[in-house]
Design a protein around this motif. Structure first.
Motif, PDB file in Angstrom:
ATOM      1  N   PRO A   1       0.806  -1.221   0.000  1.00  9.81           N
ATOM      2  CA  PRO A   1       0.000   0.000   0.000  1.00  9.81           C
ATOM      3  C   PRO A   1       0.841   1.274   0.000  1.00  9.81           C
ATOM      4  O   PRO A   1       0.395   2.304  -0.516  1.00  9.81           O
ATOM      5  CB  PRO A   1      -0.838  -0.109   1.279  1.00  9.81           C
ATOM      6  CG  PRO A   1      -0.344  -1.279   2.024  1.00  9.81           C
ATOM      7  CD  PRO A   1       0.494  -2.120   1.120  1.00  9.81           C
TER       8      PRO A   1
ATOM      9  N   ALA B   1      -5.155  -6.296  -1.578  1.00 14.08           N
ATOM     10  CA  ALA B   1      -5.474  -6.636  -0.188  1.00 14.08           C
ATOM     11  C   ALA B   1      -5.520  -8.153  -0.016  1.00 14.08           C
ATOM     12  O   ALA B   1      -4.980  -8.699   0.949  1.00 14.08           O
ATOM     13  CB  ALA B   1      -6.806  -6.002   0.213  1.00 14.08           C
TER      14      ALA B   1
ATOM     15  N   TRP C   1      -9.755   3.762  -0.893  1.00 21.52           N
ATOM     16  CA  TRP C   1      -8.460   3.454  -1.515  1.00 21.52           C
ATOM     17  C   TRP C   1      -7.420   4.487  -1.100  1.00 21.52           C
ATOM     18  O   TRP C   1      -6.279   4.153  -0.758  1.00 21.52           O
ATOM     19  CB  TRP C   1      -8.639   3.412  -3.034  1.00 21.52           C
ATOM     20  CG  TRP C   1      -7.501   2.815  -3.798  1.00 21.52           C
ATOM     21  CD1 TRP C   1      -6.687   1.794  -3.403  1.00 21.52           C
ATOM     22  CD2 TRP C   1      -7.063   3.206  -5.119  1.00 21.52           C
ATOM     23  NE1 TRP C   1      -5.762   1.515  -4.404  1.00 21.52           N
ATOM     24  CE2 TRP C   1      -5.982   2.356  -5.452  1.00 21.52           C
ATOM     25  CE3 TRP C   1      -7.485   4.166  -6.034  1.00 21.52           C
ATOM     26  CZ2 TRP C   1      -5.314   2.461  -6.680  1.00 21.52           C
ATOM     27  CZ3 TRP C   1      -6.828   4.256  -7.254  1.00 21.52           C
ATOM     28  CH2 TRP C   1      -5.745   3.416  -7.567  1.00 21.52           C
TER      29      TRP C   1
ATOM     30  N   SER D   1      -6.304   4.064   2.608  1.00 25.00           N
ATOM     31  CA  SER D   1      -5.534   2.874   2.969  1.00 25.00           C
ATOM     32  C   SER D   1      -4.445   2.487   1.975  1.00 25.00           C
ATOM     33  O   SER D   1      -3.496   1.791   2.334  1.00 25.00           O
ATOM     34  CB  SER D   1      -6.496   1.680   3.092  1.00 25.00           C
ATOM     35  OG  SER D   1      -7.126   1.445   1.837  1.00 25.00           O
ATOM     36  N   GLY D   2      -4.605   2.875   0.711  1.00 24.30           N
ATOM     37  CA  GLY D   2      -3.701   2.387  -0.328  1.00 24.30           C
ATOM     38  C   GLY D   2      -4.017   0.960  -0.739  1.00 24.30           C
ATOM     39  O   GLY D   2      -3.219   0.328  -1.437  1.00 24.30           O
ATOM     40  N   LEU D   3      -5.192   0.465  -0.293  1.00 24.96           N
ATOM     41  CA  LEU D   3      -5.554  -0.930  -0.581  1.00 24.96           C
ATOM     42  C   LEU D   3      -6.794  -1.002  -1.455  1.00 24.96           C
ATOM     43  O   LEU D   3      -7.819  -0.400  -1.147  1.00 24.96           O
ATOM     44  CB  LEU D   3      -5.834  -1.683   0.724  1.00 24.96           C
ATOM     45  CG  LEU D   3      -4.635  -1.959   1.627  1.00 24.96           C
ATOM     46  CD1 LEU D   3      -5.102  -2.334   3.034  1.00 24.96           C
ATOM     47  CD2 LEU D   3      -3.780  -3.079   1.040  1.00 24.96           C
TER      48      LEU D   3
END
Lengths: 140, 147
Positions: free
Chosen positions: A25, A105, A95, A98-100
């Motif tokens: 992430p 994920a 997104w 979290s960067g996910l």
């Protein structure tokens, strides 16, 4: 053949997420962070994927059927409507926080980090909860 | 909010990984006629049975094996998973990603890789929207609020 193909496709997909480091992430957040320590890698991941799918899907359009199924399940919806854009905005918010996104994920679960299991569980709750609300809205 | 750990631009592995992802999406469509959209594959799994559940489970199992191969048997340190933020933030983000991908009918793979790959204006609009909102969110969290 019918069983091998989805497993092989999944394997290539997971390998791609790992090799490109999109399952990290921090890498994704640094792509989104235009005003920070910008890392353009994600653009090349997308570019590499599209370099295959753009010509590849155009080629499949002209074929009668998949190798191991009766028909191609091309998505039929074409409307650019409020659910599409509102949903995309909600997804973008999650997104960006979290960067996910779903693929990375899931792939990240192989590192065994408990917080990632929490994220995936919350993702499923959000997805199924929204599906349930949509069903109720349709029935009303 | 903790700062984002620094990462470096890795053009070769990014391009290579992207090609693998594209190849995976092409293979799934050529073989089984399915769109490789991860949110739908996993999110709709609970309401599917038989062969419809089977290909989804096989794809997801393959995805885990593929990632595990690189993480555990690839070059040392080739990929890390550096989470940013604690449990409350990640749980909230997971809920938003789940709700948003259901409502918006797709995520980075379904709309981004596959939808744009079949030249769908709908997917292009969705991708532009979630990219823009995500970038704005990062700016807000890490520059305006986190400064």
């Amino acid at each position: 053949m019918g069983l091998l193909l989805p497993a092989l496709a999944g394997l290539l997909f997971g390998l791609g997420l790992a090799v490109s480091q999109m399952m990290n992430p921090a890498k994704v957040l640094n792509f989104l962070d235009l005003a920070g320590n910008w890392d353009p890698s994600l653009a090349l991941v997308m570019g590499g994927a599209l370099a295959v799918t753009l010509p590849g899907f155009a080629w499949l359009r002209g074929r009668p059927r998949p190798w191991a199924a009766p028909r191609f399940a091309w998505p039929q919806a074409t409307d650019i409507d409020a659910p599409l854009l509102g949903g995309a905005a909600l997804f973008g918010l999650g997104w960006g926080l979290s960067g996910l996104c779903p693929g990375p994920a899931l792939a990240g679960l192989v590192t065994g980090q408990p917080l990632l299991f929490g994220f995936v569980l919350a993702l499923l709750v959000g997805y199924r909860g929204t599906a349930w609300l949509q069903g109720r809205a349709r029935a009303a | 909010m903790p700062p984002i750990p620094a990462t470096e631009f890795t053009p070769v592995s990014a391009l290579l990984g992207g090609l693998l992802i594209g190849l995976a999406a092409l293979l799934l469509m050529a073989g089984t006629g399915r769109i490789a959209g991860i949110s739908g594959i996993v999110g709709n799994l609970p309401e599917t049975r038989g062969a419809e559940a089977g290909w989804r489970l096989l794809f997801l199992a393959g995805l885990l094996v593929g990632a595990a191969l690189w993480v555990h048997a690839g070059p040392p340190g080739a990929v890390a998973v550096e989470l940013v933020g604690g449990a409350p933030l990640l749980l909230l983000a997971g809920l938003l990603v789940g709700a948003g991908t259901r409502l918006g009918s797709g995520c980075t793979s379904g709309h981004g890789v596959c939808g744009i790959g079949r030249r769908s204006p709908r997917s292009l609009a969705a991708t532009a929207t979630f990219m823009a909102v995500a970038a704005l969110t990062v700016y807000l969290v890490h520059h305006l609020l986190g400064a």
